[in-house]
Structure formats: structure tokens, C-alpha cells
Motif scaffolding. Structure first.
Motif, short mmCIF file in Angstrom:
data_model
loop_
_atom_site.label_atom_id
_atom_site.label_comp_id
_atom_site.label_asym_id
_atom_site.label_seq_id
_atom_site.Cartn_x
_atom_site.Cartn_y
_atom_site.Cartn_z
N HIS A 101 -31.77 31.66 -19.46
CA HIS A 101 -32.82 32.66 -19.65
C HIS A 101 -33.71 32.36 -20.85
O HIS A 101 -34.94 32.51 -20.77
CB HIS A 101 -32.21 34.07 -19.77
CG HIS A 101 -31.11 34.19 -20.76
ND1 HIS A 101 -29.84 33.72 -20.52
CD2 HIS A 101 -31.08 34.74 -22.00
CE1 HIS A 101 -29.08 33.98 -21.57
NE2 HIS A 101 -29.81 34.59 -22.48
N CYS A 102 -33.14 31.91 -21.94
CA CYS A 102 -33.95 31.58 -23.12
C CYS A 102 -34.77 30.31 -22.89
O CYS A 102 -35.94 30.24 -23.27
CB CYS A 102 -33.05 31.42 -24.35
SG CYS A 102 -32.35 32.96 -24.96
N LEU A 106 -38.88 30.20 -23.03
CA LEU A 106 -39.60 29.34 -23.97
C LEU A 106 -40.54 28.39 -23.24
O LEU A 106 -41.69 28.17 -23.68
CB LEU A 106 -38.62 28.55 -24.83
CG LEU A 106 -37.83 29.34 -25.88
CD1 LEU A 106 -36.80 28.45 -26.55
CD2 LEU A 106 -38.77 29.95 -26.92
N LEU A 107 -40.07 27.80 -22.15
CA LEU A 107 -40.91 26.88 -21.39
C LEU A 107 -42.15 27.60 -20.85
O LEU A 107 -43.26 27.07 -20.91
CB LEU A 107 -40.12 26.26 -20.25
CG LEU A 107 -39.05 25.24 -20.64
CD1 LEU A 107 -38.18 24.87 -19.44
CD2 LEU A 107 -39.69 23.98 -21.23
N PHE A 108 -41.96 28.81 -20.31
CA PHE A 108 -43.08 29.56 -19.78
C PHE A 108 -44.09 29.93 -20.88
O PHE A 108 -45.30 29.77 -20.71
CB PHE A 108 -42.60 30.84 -19.08
CG PHE A 108 -43.72 31.69 -18.56
CD1 PHE A 108 -44.35 31.38 -17.36
CD2 PHE A 108 -44.14 32.80 -19.27
CE1 PHE A 108 -45.39 32.16 -16.89
CE2 PHE A 108 -45.19 33.58 -18.81
CZ PHE A 108 -45.81 33.27 -17.61
N LEU A 114 -48.75 30.11 -25.50
CA LEU A 114 -48.36 31.16 -26.44
C LEU A 114 -47.54 30.64 -27.61
O LEU A 114 -47.30 31.38 -28.57
CB LEU A 114 -47.56 32.24 -25.70
CG LEU A 114 -48.30 32.92 -24.54
CD1 LEU A 114 -47.38 33.89 -23.81
CD2 LEU A 114 -49.54 33.64 -25.05
N LEU A 115 -47.07 29.40 -27.54
CA LEU A 115 -46.28 28.81 -28.62
C LEU A 115 -46.90 27.46 -28.99
O LEU A 115 -47.08 26.60 -28.13
CB LEU A 115 -44.83 28.60 -28.18
CG LEU A 115 -44.00 29.83 -27.86
CD1 LEU A 115 -42.64 29.43 -27.29
CD2 LEU A 115 -43.83 30.71 -29.09
N SER A 260 -33.97 36.55 -25.36
CA SER A 260 -35.17 35.76 -25.06
C SER A 260 -36.33 36.16 -25.96
O SER A 260 -37.06 35.31 -26.48
CB SER A 260 -35.56 35.94 -23.59
OG SER A 260 -34.54 35.46 -22.73
N GLN A 261 -36.51 37.47 -26.15
CA GLN A 261 -37.62 37.94 -26.96
C GLN A 261 -37.42 37.59 -28.44
O GLN A 261 -38.37 37.17 -29.12
CB GLN A 261 -37.76 39.45 -26.79
CG GLN A 261 -38.16 39.87 -25.39
CD GLN A 261 -38.02 41.36 -25.16
OE1 GLN A 261 -38.15 42.16 -26.09
NE2 GLN A 261 -37.73 41.76 -23.93
#
Length: 286
Positions: A101-102, A106-108, A114-115, A260-261
Motif C-alpha cells: 500500500h505504501c 508513493l509511486l502514484f 506530487l513528489l 500511506s499518508q
């Protein structure tokens, strides 16, 4: 007259506190034709240290000369400092085991712009996410880990990190304990997400522990990796409210969203050079 092309930089620094530091830093940048676009500072009265982050534009001095001149300037204040060009994303390696999930989050966020990362590779001790890596065109390194091969596997993982020139390593639910040696090598540039609101409920199955204790809040903690397990400087934490009607499966699902957040925020702040180490704590200029 040809206009000067400005480059944007982020300067972070820490040093023993004294009068005139902000004035001196501002003056140094002004003398080199810089325009300060964002600035923040913090005085830690407990440690006597001063922390500062400055984002500025400069076209009169190139990056190499600026670093050289900063080095001389910093000596007079016993400063620890770093200078980054904002146009250069942070070279990053992600590590994951069997819960994605993390990693997926992060990939998305990275692909969505956004990163400010340059994700160079994914390392995993399982094959589960090689197709996910391929869909983002990120090299996937499957490095199995057993008790007998742990040292060799860790050496291979570090080789990937070094070959990719990674400035940041993110343990996106990588469920292997890193050796003290690797923790030292990655000091200040490895972020872990812990599926609990540290320092509570350490170890295995924290959501089961939390459910058994009837907690009303569950949380997640992103921190820098150190040799002291789950005790590195904390970057970000968050909680979600739960109650007696929720099952352990609900706890786990809610916890994964929170993880995740929290990890995404920690990675974002690190990659924007907003996190400064302050002993076993952090200073974060949001």
C-alpha cells in the motif's frame, strides 16, 4: 543586455545560536545578487542550536562557486549546511516486502508530479510487486533474504543503492531489520514507516495489540532509520479514531491508509529539504 538566468536553491543550516545569524546569511546572499523567496528559522533553547532553511534565486554565481563560498562563510559560524538546486529531484530507492500500500501510494504520487523524486529502483525480498514496478518503468531488484543469506542480501541491496546514487532510501513496509552497519551508512537518508504511533505497540502485530487493549486512536509514525530499532528521529505521525465496534481487520485497513499518508508527507518534506536533524529529534520547516 542578455538577462541573467536565475537558478533556484534551497540552503539548510544549523549551528550554535548567536546574534546576527539571519542578518549574516541574508547579507551573504544579497552580496551575490540573490533574491530570498522563502525563509524560516528556529532557535532550540534546550540545545542552544539555531536552524534555518532559505529558498532563493541566484544568477550571479554558479552552483560550484556558491558552494565554495558558502563553505568559507560557514566556518565562522561552525555551521553544518547543505545546498540543493530545486530543479534536481532527489534520487530515491524504495524497499518493500509483501504489503504494497505504501509503495503503490508513493509511486502514484511521484508519477503524478506530487513528489520531487527520481525513483531509480525498487528492492524487495519478494517478487510480488515486479509487475507494479514495470508499470511505472522502474527497475525491480528481487533480493531474497534468509537467516543464512541476510548479510549477502543486505550487501546486494546496498550495492543497488550506491549504484543508483540514491540520496534517499524509503522502507515502504520493508519487513527486514537492517544491520547496525547499514543503518550507519544510511544515516539521515533512510525513512521507515512504522505501523504504530511510536513509542506504543512496538514489534509484531501492533494492530492486534491495539485492538486487544481497546484503544480509541490508532496511528502511524515515519522516522529516520537508526541502529536503535524504531527509535530514530520522528518526522511525521498521525492518528485515526476507532471504537469498540471495529474489527481488527477494520483497524488494519484504517492503519494502512494512515501509514500511506504519513509516509508520503515525510518523504515530501525530506525531498523538499524541510527536515533538519536535531540530535534524536527533527526540526521541520513546513
Amino acid at each position: 543586455m542578455t538577462p541573467t538566468h536565475n537558478h533556484a536553491y534551497i540552503l539548510t543550516l544549523s549551528c550554535p545560536d548567536r546574534q546576527g545569524i539571519v542578518h549574516a546569511v541574508s547579507g551573504f546572499l544579497l552580496e551575490r545578487g540573490s533574491n530570498i523567496e522563502e525563509a524560516a528559522q528556529y532557535n532550540d533553547h534546550d540545545t542552544g542550536l539555531f536552524f534555518m532553511r532559505v529558498q532563493f534565486a541566484c544568477g550571479a554565481v554558479n552552483a560550484a562557486d556558491l558552494r565554495s563560498q558558502l563553505g568559507s562563510f560557514a566556518e565562522g559560524f561552525a555551521m553544518r549546511w547543505s545546498l540543493h538546486e530545486t530543479s534536481e529531484p532527489v534520487r530515491t530507492v524504495l524497499m518493500v516486502s509483501k504489503e504494497g500500500h505504501c509503495l503503490n501510494d508513493l509511486l502514484f504520487r511521484w508519477k503524478s508530479g506530487l513528489l520531487p523524486l527520481d525513483i531509480r529502483a525498487i528492492v524487495s525480498n519478494h517478487r510480488d510487486f515486479y509487475q507494479l514496478a514495470a508499470s511505472y518503468n522502474v527497475p525491480f531488484h528481487h533480493i531474497p533474504v534468509t537467516a543464512a543469506t541476510k548479510a549477502q542480501a543486505e550487501a546486494r541491496a546496498y550495492e543497488v543503492i550506491e549504484n543508483e546514487g540514491a540520496e534517499l532510501v524509503v522502507l515502504a513496509r520493508y519487513m527486514q531489520i537492517l544491520s547496525d552497519d547499514l543503518c550507519r551508512k544510511l544515516a539521515g537518508r533512510a525513512i521507515n514507516i512504522h505501523h504504530s504511533f511510536l513509542p506504543s505497540f512496538k514489534g509484531a502485530k501492533p494492530y492486534y495489540q491495539a485492538h486487544d487493549r481497546g484503544v480509541k486512536l490508532i496511528g502511524a509514525t515515519a522516522h529516520y532509520v537508526t541502529a536503535d530499532l524504531d527509535e530514530g528521529p520522528i518526522i511525521e505521525q498521525d492518528v485515526a479514531r476507532v471504537d469498540h465496534s471495529r474489527t481488527v481487520e477494520h483497524f488494519t485497513a484504517q492503519g494502512r491508509d494512515t501509514e500511506s499518508q504519513v509516509l508520503a508527507r515525510a518523504v515530501k518534506w525530506h525531498s523538499e529539504h524541510r527536515v533538519l536533524l536535531n540530535g534524536h529529534k527533527t526540526v521541520i520547516f513546513k
